[in-house]
Design an enzyme around this catalytic site. Structure first.
Site, PDB file in Angstrom:
ATOM      1  N   HIS A  80      13.612   4.514 -18.632  1.00 64.80           N
ATOM      2  CA  HIS A  80      13.261   5.565 -17.872  1.00 64.80           C
ATOM      3  C   HIS A  80      13.598   6.736 -18.484  1.00 64.80           C
ATOM      4  O   HIS A  80      14.730   7.035 -18.936  1.00 64.80           O
ATOM      5  CB  HIS A  80      13.690   5.243 -16.410  1.00 64.80           C
ATOM      6  CG  HIS A  80      15.131   4.789 -16.051  1.00 64.80           C
ATOM      7  ND1 HIS A  80      15.571   3.804 -16.505  1.00 64.80           N
ATOM      8  CD2 HIS A  80      15.848   5.750 -15.577  1.00 64.80           C
ATOM      9  CE1 HIS A  80      17.006   3.837 -16.048  1.00 64.80           C
ATOM     10  NE2 HIS A  80      17.151   4.940 -15.556  1.00 64.80           N
TER      11      HIS A  80
ATOM     12  N   GLY B  68      25.622   5.328 -19.155  1.00 62.46           N
ATOM     13  CA  GLY B  68      25.511   5.257 -17.549  1.00 62.46           C
ATOM     14  C   GLY B  68      24.246   4.739 -17.342  1.00 62.46           C
ATOM     15  O   GLY B  68      23.620   5.278 -15.927  1.00 62.46           O
ATOM     16  N   GLN B  69      23.494   3.786 -17.917  1.00 63.04           N
ATOM     17  CA  GLN B  69      22.277   3.437 -17.221  1.00 63.04           C
ATOM     18  C   GLN B  69      22.517   2.306 -16.304  1.00 63.04           C
ATOM     19  O   GLN B  69      23.757   1.335 -16.464  1.00 63.04           O
ATOM     20  CB  GLN B  69      21.523   2.580 -18.398  1.00 63.04           C
ATOM     21  CG  GLN B  69      20.212   2.274 -18.127  1.00 63.04           C
ATOM     22  CD  GLN B  69      19.515   1.251 -19.368  1.00 63.04           C
ATOM     23  OE1 GLN B  69      19.964   1.482 -20.286  1.00 63.04           O
ATOM     24  NE2 GLN B  69      18.225   1.041 -19.020  1.00 63.04           N
TER      25      GLN B  69
HETATM   26  P1  DGP Z   1      20.117   5.184 -14.509  1.00 57.80           P
HETATM   27  O1  DGP Z   1      21.321   5.394 -13.941  1.00 57.80           O
HETATM   28  O2  DGP Z   1      19.507   6.236 -15.848  1.00 57.80           O
HETATM   29  O3  DGP Z   1      19.794   3.889 -14.945  1.00 57.80           O
HETATM   30  O4  DGP Z   1      18.837   5.882 -13.493  1.00 57.80           O
HETATM   31  C1  DGP Z   1      18.463   4.882 -12.467  1.00 57.80           C
HETATM   32  C2  DGP Z   1      17.880   5.807 -11.422  1.00 57.80           C
HETATM   33  O5  DGP Z   1      17.249   5.048 -10.804  1.00 57.80           O
HETATM   34  C3  DGP Z   1      19.151   6.490 -10.162  1.00 57.80           C
HETATM   35  O6  DGP Z   1      18.923   7.762 -10.529  1.00 57.80           O
HETATM   36  C4  DGP Z   1      18.671   5.876  -9.087  1.00 57.80           C
HETATM   37  C5  DGP Z   1      17.208   5.460  -9.230  1.00 57.80           C
HETATM   38  N1  DGP Z   1      16.722   4.394  -8.358  1.00 57.80           N
HETATM   39  C6  DGP Z   1      17.516   2.923  -8.184  1.00 57.80           C
HETATM   40  N2  DGP Z   1      16.811   2.263  -7.437  1.00 57.80           N
HETATM   41  C7  DGP Z   1      15.632   2.972  -6.927  1.00 57.80           C
HETATM   42  C8  DGP Z   1      14.659   2.421  -6.310  1.00 57.80           C
HETATM   43  O7  DGP Z   1      14.509   1.266  -5.826  1.00 57.80           O
HETATM   44  N3  DGP Z   1      13.738   3.406  -6.070  1.00 57.80           N
HETATM   45  C9  DGP Z   1      13.639   4.600  -6.566  1.00 57.80           C
HETATM   46  N4  DGP Z   1      12.584   5.409  -6.467  1.00 57.80           N
HETATM   47  N5  DGP Z   1      14.732   5.026  -7.573  1.00 57.80           N
HETATM   48  C10 DGP Z   1      15.767   4.070  -7.668  1.00 57.80           C
END
Ligand code: DGP
Length: 114
Positions: free
Chosen positions: A100, A93-94
């Site tokens: 991260h 689900g990445q």
């Molecule tokens: P994952 O699905 O594990 O790849 O999580 C990616 C996370 O990143 C998701 O929970 C939303 C967050 N995210 C995506 N774009 C941005 C952004 O531009 N800023 C911030 N603060 N978070 C973001």
């Protein structure tokens, strides 16, 4: 050279983020779409696209990310516990291709996850 992505832009301060911690190895900031009252992302500054790309030389860095996670959990008041999540690859689900750790807390989580 690896493809650019939103987290690399946040590291370079090209786009804003609500940063809660930064040092020479990592950055932590609030998730833009929080799934819990506290939802922080902890990312290495080193380019590591997925968990599957971690190598032995990254072991101290990965350990450091977890130390930072534990300290942030305490600072953010997560005294009743918290959940750490690393999504890796399509089945994991990445959605952002930069390693991260999700640090989530402030509510009770169920198991198994969806
Ligand atoms: P994952 O699905 O594990 O790849 O999580 C990616 C996370 O990143 C998701 O929970 C939303 C967050 N995210 C995506 N774009 C941005 C952004 O531009 N800023 C911030 N603060 N978070 C973001």
């Amino acid at each position: 050279m690896p493809a650019d992505n939103i987290f690399l832009k946040i590291i370079r301060k090209e786009i804003p983020a609500k940063v809660v911690y930064e040092d020479d190895q990592c950055l932590a900031f609030h998730d833009v779409g929080p799934k819990a009252p506290v939802h922080v992302l902890i990312i290495p500054k080193k380019v590591i696209p997925t968990h599957a790309d971690i190598t032995e030389e990254d072991a101290p860095l990965i350990g450091h990310l977890h130390v930072v996670a534990a300290k942030l959990a305490a600072q953010l008041g997560l005294t009743d516990g918290y959940r750490l999540v690393i999504n890796s690859g399509p089945h994991g689900g990445q959605t952002v291709p930069h390693l991260h750790i999700h640090l989530m807390g402030g509510r009770h989580f169920t198991w198994p996850p969806g």
